[in-house]
Every structure is written in structure tokens, then in C-alpha cells.
Design a protein around this motif. Sequence first.
Motif, PDB file in Angstrom:
ATOM      1  N   ASP A   1       0.843  -1.191   0.000  1.00 56.66           N
ATOM      2  CA  ASP A   1       0.000   0.000   0.000  1.00 56.66           C
ATOM      3  C   ASP A   1       0.880   1.243   0.000  1.00 56.66           C
ATOM      4  O   ASP A   1       2.040   1.199   0.410  1.00 56.66           O
ATOM      5  CB  ASP A   1      -0.918   0.028   1.229  1.00 56.66           C
ATOM      6  N   LEU A   2       0.328   2.349  -0.459  1.00 57.26           N
ATOM      7  CA  LEU A   2       1.029   3.628  -0.465  1.00 57.26           C
ATOM      8  C   LEU A   2       0.485   4.525   0.626  1.00 57.26           C
ATOM      9  O   LEU A   2      -0.691   4.414   1.003  1.00 57.26           O
ATOM     10  CB  LEU A   2       0.829   4.352  -1.797  1.00 57.26           C
ATOM     11  N   VAL A   3       1.309   5.421   1.095  1.00 54.16           N
ATOM     12  CA  VAL A   3       0.861   6.440   2.029  1.00 54.16           C
ATOM     13  C   VAL A   3       1.434   7.778   1.555  1.00 54.16           C
ATOM     14  O   VAL A   3       2.585   7.851   1.127  1.00 54.16           O
ATOM     15  CB  VAL A   3       1.241   6.107   3.496  1.00 54.16           C
ATOM     16  N   LEU A   4       0.600   8.816   1.579  1.00 55.24           N
ATOM     17  CA  LEU A   4       0.982  10.153   1.124  1.00 55.24           C
ATOM     18  C   LEU A   4       0.961  11.134   2.282  1.00 55.24           C
ATOM     19  O   LEU A   4       0.099  11.038   3.165  1.00 55.24           O
ATOM     20  CB  LEU A   4      -0.013  10.687   0.083  1.00 55.24           C
ATOM     21  N   THR A   5       1.852  12.103   2.235  1.00 57.25           N
ATOM     22  CA  THR A   5       1.848  13.170   3.229  1.00 57.25           C
ATOM     23  C   THR A   5       0.787  14.201   2.850  1.00 57.25           C
ATOM     24  O   THR A   5       0.628  14.543   1.683  1.00 57.25           O
ATOM     25  CB  THR A   5       3.223  13.867   3.298  1.00 57.25           C
ATOM     26  N   LEU A   6       0.047  14.673   3.836  1.00 57.68           N
ATOM     27  CA  LEU A   6      -0.972  15.696   3.599  1.00 57.68           C
ATOM     28  C   LEU A   6      -0.605  17.040   4.223  1.00 57.68           C
ATOM     29  O   LEU A   6      -1.279  18.034   3.975  1.00 57.68           O
ATOM     30  CB  LEU A   6      -2.333  15.233   4.128  1.00 57.68           C
ATOM     31  N   THR A   7       0.434  17.073   5.029  1.00 63.78           N
ATOM     32  CA  THR A   7       0.881  18.313   5.661  1.00 63.78           C
ATOM     33  C   THR A   7       2.393  18.400   5.526  1.00 63.78           C
ATOM     34  O   THR A   7       3.090  17.398   5.625  1.00 63.78           O
ATOM     35  CB  THR A   7       0.497  18.342   7.156  1.00 63.78           C
ATOM     36  N   GLY A   8       2.885  19.609   5.314  1.00 69.00           N
ATOM     37  CA  GLY A   8       4.325  19.798   5.214  1.00 69.00           C
ATOM     38  C   GLY A   8       4.696  21.254   5.385  1.00 69.00           C
ATOM     39  O   GLY A   8       3.841  22.112   5.591  1.00 69.00           O
ATOM     40  N   GLU A   9       5.979  21.518   5.282  1.00 69.94           N
ATOM     41  CA  GLU A   9       6.478  22.882   5.435  1.00 69.94           C
ATOM     42  C   GLU A   9       6.381  23.673   4.143  1.00 69.94           C
ATOM     43  O   GLU A   9       6.514  24.894   4.158  1.00 69.94           O
ATOM     44  CB  GLU A   9       7.927  22.852   5.933  1.00 69.94           C
ATOM     45  N   ASN A  10       6.190  22.990   3.018  1.00 70.84           N
ATOM     46  CA  ASN A  10       6.044  23.695   1.740  1.00 70.84           C
ATOM     47  C   ASN A  10       5.179  22.862   0.809  1.00 70.84           C
ATOM     48  O   ASN A  10       4.935  21.688   1.050  1.00 70.84           O
ATOM     49  CB  ASN A  10       7.419  23.984   1.115  1.00 70.84           C
TER      50      ASN A  10
ATOM     51  N   ASP B   1       6.655  19.393  -0.817  1.00 71.00           N
ATOM     52  CA  ASP B   1       6.788  18.149  -0.066  1.00 71.00           C
ATOM     53  C   ASP B   1       5.466  17.441   0.220  1.00 71.00           C
ATOM     54  O   ASP B   1       5.466  16.240   0.463  1.00 71.00           O
ATOM     55  CB  ASP B   1       7.504  18.409   1.261  1.00 71.00           C
ATOM     56  N   ILE B   2       4.366  18.154   0.206  1.00 76.32           N
ATOM     57  CA  ILE B   2       3.096  17.482   0.480  1.00 76.32           C
ATOM     58  C   ILE B   2       2.693  16.619  -0.698  1.00 76.32           C
ATOM     59  O   ILE B   2       3.069  16.863  -1.835  1.00 76.32           O
ATOM     60  CB  ILE B   2       1.969  18.485   0.825  1.00 76.32           C
ATOM     61  N   GLY B   3       1.954  15.567  -0.404  1.00 73.64           N
ATOM     62  CA  GLY B   3       1.503  14.668  -1.454  1.00 73.64           C
ATOM     63  C   GLY B   3       2.578  13.707  -1.925  1.00 73.64           C
ATOM     64  O   GLY B   3       2.356  12.939  -2.844  1.00 73.64           O
ATOM     65  N   ARG B   4       3.733  13.729  -1.289  1.00 75.34           N
ATOM     66  CA  ARG B   4       4.796  12.775  -1.624  1.00 75.34           C
ATOM     67  C   ARG B   4       4.379  11.414  -1.069  1.00 75.34           C
ATOM     68  O   ARG B   4       3.718  11.327  -0.040  1.00 75.34           O
ATOM     69  CB  ARG B   4       6.136  13.214  -1.038  1.00 75.34           C
ATOM     70  N   ALA B   5       4.768  10.354  -1.724  1.00 75.24           N
ATOM     71  CA  ALA B   5       4.289   9.027  -1.346  1.00 75.24           C
ATOM     72  C   ALA B   5       5.431   8.039  -1.164  1.00 75.24           C
ATOM     73  O   ALA B   5       6.507   8.203  -1.740  1.00 75.24           O
ATOM     74  CB  ALA B   5       3.339   8.504  -2.422  1.00 75.24           C
ATOM     75  N   VAL B   6       5.163   7.027  -0.353  1.00 80.08           N
ATOM     76  CA  VAL B   6       6.062   5.886  -0.190  1.00 80.08           C
ATOM     77  C   VAL B   6       5.217   4.611  -0.216  1.00 80.08           C
ATOM     78  O   VAL B   6       4.020   4.639   0.062  1.00 80.08           O
ATOM     79  CB  VAL B   6       6.896   5.954   1.114  1.00 80.08           C
TER      80      VAL B   6
END
Length: 139
Positions: free
Chosen positions: A31-40, A43-48
Motif C-alpha cells: 500500500d502507499l501512504v501520502l503526506t498531507l501536511t508539510g512545510e512547503n 513536499d506534500i503529497g509525496r508518497a512511499v
Amino acid sequence: MYTTYDTSIQSPHSFISQEVFGKAKKMGPDDLVLTLTGENNVDIGRAVINRTGETIAFGGDLLAVTDTQMDREYLLVALHSPALGKQRTQAATGNIIVHLGAEKVGRFLIPIPPFAEQERVFGKVAAALSLLQTYSPEE
């Protein structure tokens, strides 16, 4: 998350109790997980991808992609593409802390070719990245 794991989680870097695990959001193998909050808004929406082979818990402002018929590697490449990067930036809100809502991620336009083509596209991307990683300017 993306500073610790780059594009995949091979082994978790932190652990929680069974009690907390039972109550936490979870993602399964691949499964993938994406960031929804960041400093800019870059970087948000990046996935692993979860490459641990196990179900793992996650917290914070993250979004799991757990039920998709898409090739996970293709989806990861698509999410990190300049076209999706532009959509992430446009959908982001906030200045000091930048946020991206799950409903906005759900509206991203992602090209979805047939599954075999998704695998072929990822194969080409992986081959190109491999060449870049082995390139040495001294050669």
C-alpha cells in the motif's frame, strides 16, 4: 516521512504498543501512504510504498492508498511526476504549514493506461533511474 523513507518503507523506524496499534490507521503490504501536511507545497503529497511485507500502523496527517487496481510502482512514479506536482501545488492551502486534503487528492488527474502498460512505463523509469545512479562524471 519522505525524508526518512524516500520512496519505500523497508523497515519501520519507530514502534508502538499493541494497544495503540489496534486503534491506529493501518496500511498493508504494497500500500502507499501520502503526506498531507508539510512545510512547503513541494513536499506534500509525496508518497512511499510499504515494502515491509507486513501491515503497519501510521498516524499524523497521512493518507493511505490501500485498495487500487493500479500497479503500485506506476502510481508512485505518477504521484512524483511534475504533472502531479503541479496539481499538488495548486491544491495546497496555507503558508507556514501547508495542507492538502484527501478530497483534493481524490480529484487529481492521473493517466491510467492498461495494467501491462503501467508495468512497462515503470520498467522504463526504473531502468533510467538505474542508469542515473550508476553514472559517474569522471568516466
